[in-house]
Design an enzyme around this catalytic site. Structure first.
Site, PDB file in Angstrom:
ATOM      1  N   SER A   1       6.982   1.350  -4.976  1.00  0.00           N
ATOM      2  CA  SER A   1       6.156   0.463  -5.583  1.00  0.00           C
ATOM      3  C   SER A   1       6.209  -0.775  -5.021  1.00  0.00           C
ATOM      4  CB  SER A   1       6.550   0.411  -6.984  1.00  0.00           C
ATOM      5  OG  SER A   1       5.795  -0.729  -7.681  1.00  0.00           O
TER       6      SER A   1
ATOM      7  N   TYR B   1      12.482  -1.203 -13.686  1.00  0.00           N
ATOM      8  CA  TYR B   1      11.759  -0.401 -12.697  1.00  0.00           C
ATOM      9  C   TYR B   1      11.762  -0.631 -11.295  1.00  0.00           C
ATOM     10  CZ  TYR B   1       7.183   1.404 -10.976  1.00  0.00           C
ATOM     11  OH  TYR B   1       6.110   2.201 -10.349  1.00  0.00           O
TER      12      TYR B   1
HETATM   13  P1  NAP Z   1       0.977   8.652 -14.107  1.00  0.00           P
HETATM   14  O1  NAP Z   1      -0.846   8.293 -14.128  1.00  0.00           O
HETATM   15  O2  NAP Z   1       1.332   8.086 -15.200  1.00  0.00           O
HETATM   16  O3  NAP Z   1       1.310   9.896 -13.487  1.00  0.00           O
HETATM   17  C1  NAP Z   1       2.751  10.184 -13.799  1.00  0.00           C
HETATM   18  C2  NAP Z   1       2.980  11.583 -13.075  1.00  0.00           C
HETATM   19  O4  NAP Z   1       4.217  11.974 -13.146  1.00  0.00           O
HETATM   20  C3  NAP Z   1       2.306  12.661 -14.101  1.00  0.00           C
HETATM   21  O5  NAP Z   1       1.968  13.798 -13.298  1.00  0.00           O
HETATM   22  C4  NAP Z   1       3.570  13.022 -15.118  1.00  0.00           C
HETATM   23  O6  NAP Z   1       3.620  14.299 -15.566  1.00  0.00           O
HETATM   24  C5  NAP Z   1       4.577  12.956 -13.981  1.00  0.00           C
HETATM   25  N1  NAP Z   1       5.804  12.606 -14.600  1.00  0.00           N
HETATM   26  C6  NAP Z   1       6.230  11.567 -15.332  1.00  0.00           C
HETATM   27  N2  NAP Z   1       7.513  11.862 -15.794  1.00  0.00           N
HETATM   28  C7  NAP Z   1       7.937  12.916 -15.291  1.00  0.00           C
HETATM   29  C8  NAP Z   1       9.267  13.737 -15.606  1.00  0.00           C
HETATM   30  N3  NAP Z   1      10.167  13.117 -16.216  1.00  0.00           N
HETATM   31  N4  NAP Z   1       9.140  14.978 -14.820  1.00  0.00           N
HETATM   32  C9  NAP Z   1       8.292  15.338 -14.166  1.00  0.00           C
HETATM   33  N5  NAP Z   1       7.017  14.641 -13.853  1.00  0.00           N
HETATM   34  C10 NAP Z   1       6.974  13.442 -14.428  1.00  0.00           C
HETATM   35  O7  NAP Z   1       1.460   7.520 -12.952  1.00  0.00           O
HETATM   36  P2  NAP Z   1       0.808   7.184 -11.545  1.00  0.00           P
HETATM   37  O8  NAP Z   1       0.059   5.784 -11.711  1.00  0.00           O
HETATM   38  O9  NAP Z   1      -0.188   8.219 -11.017  1.00  0.00           O
HETATM   39  O10 NAP Z   1       2.178   6.871 -10.638  1.00  0.00           O
HETATM   40  C11 NAP Z   1       2.567   7.882  -9.856  1.00  0.00           C
HETATM   41  C12 NAP Z   1       3.758   7.082  -9.043  1.00  0.00           C
HETATM   42  O11 NAP Z   1       3.317   6.042  -8.348  1.00  0.00           O
HETATM   43  C13 NAP Z   1       4.803   6.963  -9.770  1.00  0.00           C
HETATM   44  O12 NAP Z   1       6.085   7.104  -9.112  1.00  0.00           O
HETATM   45  C14 NAP Z   1       4.681   5.289 -10.309  1.00  0.00           C
HETATM   46  O13 NAP Z   1       5.751   4.760 -10.489  1.00  0.00           O
HETATM   47  C15 NAP Z   1       4.029   4.916  -8.736  1.00  0.00           C
HETATM   48  N6  NAP Z   1       3.476   3.609  -8.974  1.00  0.00           N
HETATM   49  C16 NAP Z   1       2.160   3.420  -9.634  1.00  0.00           C
HETATM   50  C17 NAP Z   1       1.374   2.311  -9.646  1.00  0.00           C
HETATM   51  C18 NAP Z   1       0.221   2.097 -10.431  1.00  0.00           C
HETATM   52  O14 NAP Z   1      -0.169   1.002 -10.711  1.00  0.00           O
HETATM   53  N7  NAP Z   1      -0.442   3.221 -10.843  1.00  0.00           N
HETATM   54  C19 NAP Z   1       2.026   1.185  -8.649  1.00  0.00           C
HETATM   55  C20 NAP Z   1       3.200   1.407  -8.151  1.00  0.00           C
HETATM   56  C21 NAP Z   1       3.799   2.711  -8.026  1.00  0.00           C
HETATM   57  P3  NAP Z   1       2.499  14.504 -16.862  1.00  0.00           P
HETATM   58  O15 NAP Z   1       1.312  14.543 -16.729  1.00  0.00           O
HETATM   59  O16 NAP Z   1       3.170  15.955 -17.375  1.00  0.00           O
HETATM   60  O17 NAP Z   1       3.222  13.541 -17.801  1.00  0.00           O
END
Ligand code: NAP
Length: 244
Positions: free
Chosen positions: A139, A153
């Protein structure tokens, strides 16, 4: 570009992980995904993988559970025949006042972000062919923290910097690369571009806009392909200039 390769993407059921899965399948890889609870969403992603003509596999595996992660790696190899690319993407977004963060929340967040990436990379490396790829999703908040409420985080994501550099050294002799992609504000259910904090986050970017999951996926696919062969131990930020 990735024909004959097999990838495993954790947290592939939606958001950035689903876009990475799509990008890898379109580039020719067979793709296994894990998810926490969203079985129906994972099945939809599986159908989209198969629509590209590639094989897919969806597995429930809690990133906080090391045994479930090891089992997911083993099942990927058993069902799809090999493992060439690992993307550690599953994540959560603990946010709130510092004084309210419990030790249990610290342990859980470190387990889901840092220990999970370590354990999955360790297990994947035992199966990976020479020339494999490990890509961790960090991130931009691991680099700079422009607003309060994100200490836990940020700490958990910055652990991936050391993990990535260490893996690059440990696995370099086998020509396995390890890299880190730092997304900035990206339009997903975790951080919708029309959410309550979105205008504030947008105002920190140089380009005045959110990233899309496809923006992040494009960098991951580049690192996974032949053009990434000499990129290792690196962190690449895709954040519309938030950390510029
Ligand atoms: P998201 O839409 O909330 O999706 C999260 C994904 O992770 C889903 O597939 C969820 O599975 C899975 N997950 C969550 N907890 C889990 C666990 N305990 N075990 C297995 N799977 C788990 O999030 P996203 O925005 O796509 O984020 C993806 C990555 O990018 C994360 O690491 C996040 O920290 C990083 N990130 C995101 C942003 C942003 O602005 N969106 C910015 C920086 C970094 P389920 O569908 O089954 O819940």
């Amino acid at each position: 570009m990735l024909n004959g390769k097999v990838a495993l993407v954790t947290g592939g059921s939606r958001g950035i992980g689903a876009a990475i899965t799509q990008g890898l399948a379109e580039a020719g890889a067979d793709v296994a995904i894990t998810y926490a609870t969203a079985a129906a969403r994972a099945e939809e992603v599986l159908a989209r993988i198969e629509a590209t003509g590639r094989r897919g596999l969806a597995m429930a595996a809690d990133a906080a559970d090391a045994e479930e992660l090891r089992a997911a790696v083993a099942r990927t190899v058993a069902m799809l025949g090999r493992l060439d690319i690992l993307v550690n993407n599953a994540g959560i977004a603990p946010y709130g006042p510092l004084a309210k963060v419990s030790p249990e929340a610290v342990d859980h967040t470190l387990a889901v972000h840092a220990r999970a990436a370590f354990v999955t990379a360790q297990a994947a490396a035992t199966h990976m062919a020479d020339g494999g790829r490990i890509i961790n999703i960090g991130s931009s908040l691991a680099e700079r923290v422009p607003y309060p409420g994100w200490t836990l985080y940020s700490m958990s994501k910055s652990a991936l910097i050391g993990l990535t550099k260490g893996l690059a050294r440990d696995l370099g002799p086998r020509h396995i690369t390890a890299n880190l992609v730092h997304p900035g504000s990206t339009d997903t259910e975790m951080n919708p571009a029309d959410g309550p904090d979105a205008d504030g986050e947008r105002s920190y970017t140089a380009l005045g806009r959110y990233c899309t999951p496809a923006d992040i996926a494009a960098t991951v696919v580049h690192l996974a392909g032949p053009a990434g062969r000499n990129i290792t131990g690196a962190a690449i930020t895709v954040d519309a200039g938030t950390t510029a």
